[in-house]
Design an enzyme around this catalytic site. Structure first.
Site, mmCIF file in Angstrom:
data_model
loop_
_atom_site.group_PDB
_atom_site.id
_atom_site.type_symbol
_atom_site.label_atom_id
_atom_site.label_comp_id
_atom_site.label_asym_id
_atom_site.label_seq_id
_atom_site.Cartn_x
_atom_site.Cartn_y
_atom_site.Cartn_z
ATOM 1 N N TYR A 43 102.013 -6.262 -45.119
ATOM 2 C CA TYR A 43 102.363 -4.855 -44.692
ATOM 3 C C TYR A 43 101.185 -3.918 -45.155
ATOM 4 C CZ TYR A 43 104.577 -0.094 -45.157
ATOM 5 O OH TYR A 43 104.722 1.232 -44.925
ATOM 6 N N SER A 46 100.706 4.148 -46.906
ATOM 7 C CA SER A 46 101.224 3.806 -48.086
ATOM 8 C C SER A 46 100.162 3.227 -49.031
ATOM 9 C CB SER A 46 101.812 2.364 -47.449
ATOM 10 O OG SER A 46 102.402 1.455 -48.905
#
Length: 218
Positions: A144, A131
């Site tokens: 995250y 990501s």
């Protein structure tokens, strides 16, 4: 010779879209996800093998590796978002953070370790889905993002240690998925890219087999 792929998180989103793309190209697929009903439905659609379970479970990892004595592609797509609404790091609960590390970092490494002999034998490839939160300072995404940063460095070192196996850590960008909707809301998620478009780019990556490294899929 039929190519074989093992895809985690394959019951929806990018995992399912990639499975559809590979199935159209004649790949044999072994699919896993926690949601057994959705996974079985996807496997029936694609003529794939479904092995439902949790990738953080060592027994499940053993079952998956046992199902792929010959393996050309491992896609570590299964991922957790963590606590929602996304909290700042100052108040991030530590136990959920440990669980997120287990899902997003330890579990992919465990599956890599279990399948490396098969991947080496076929000069296969590994795709670890990452990501832009791994290297961007986005408020609320610290937990995250930290797990994805760890996965990226794990991938980077693995690529140096395993020259006969291609290793790509792939940033799919924002996609219209359940995970994004949980993070930013349905309206913003609906405006994001269709996972099928990202899956097509990822399939092209696998076909062209560039050098190991970080890739952007959008």
């Amino acid at each position: 010779m039929t190519n074989t792929a093992l895809i985690t998180g394959a019951s929806r989103g990018l995992g399912l879209a990639l499975a559809r793309s590979l199935a159209e190209a004649g790949w044999h697929l072994v699919l896993t996800a926690r949601g057994a009903a959705d996974l079985e439905k996807a496997a029936a659609e694609l003529g794939a093998t479904a092995i439902p379970g949790d990738v953080t479970d060592p027994g499940h990892v053993a079952r998956l590796s046992g199902a792929v004595p010959e393996l050309d592609l491992l896609v570590n797509n299964a991922s957790g978002l963590g606590v929602t609404p996304l909290p700042p790091l100052a108040g991030y609960p530590l136990e959920p953070f440990r669980e997120l590390l287990e899902t997003n970092v330890t579990a992919p490494l465990a599956l890599i370790q279990a399948t490396l002999p098969a991947l080496r034998a076929r000069r296969g490839a590994i795709v670890n889905i990452t990501s832009d939160a791994a290297n961007g300072a986005y408020e609320g995404w610290g937990g995250y993002g930290a797990t994805k940063a760890a996965l990226e460095q794990l991938s980077n070192v693995l690529a140096a240690e395993e020259p006969d196996v291609a290793v790509w850590w792939a940033d799919p960008g924002e996609m219209n998925t359940r995970m994004l909707a949980d993070a930013v809301g349905e309206q913003e998620a609906a405006a994001a890219t269709d996972p099928a478009k990202v899956a097509a780019t990822l399939h092209d990556l696998v076909r062209s087999r560039p050098a190991s490294g970080r890739v952007s899929l959008q």
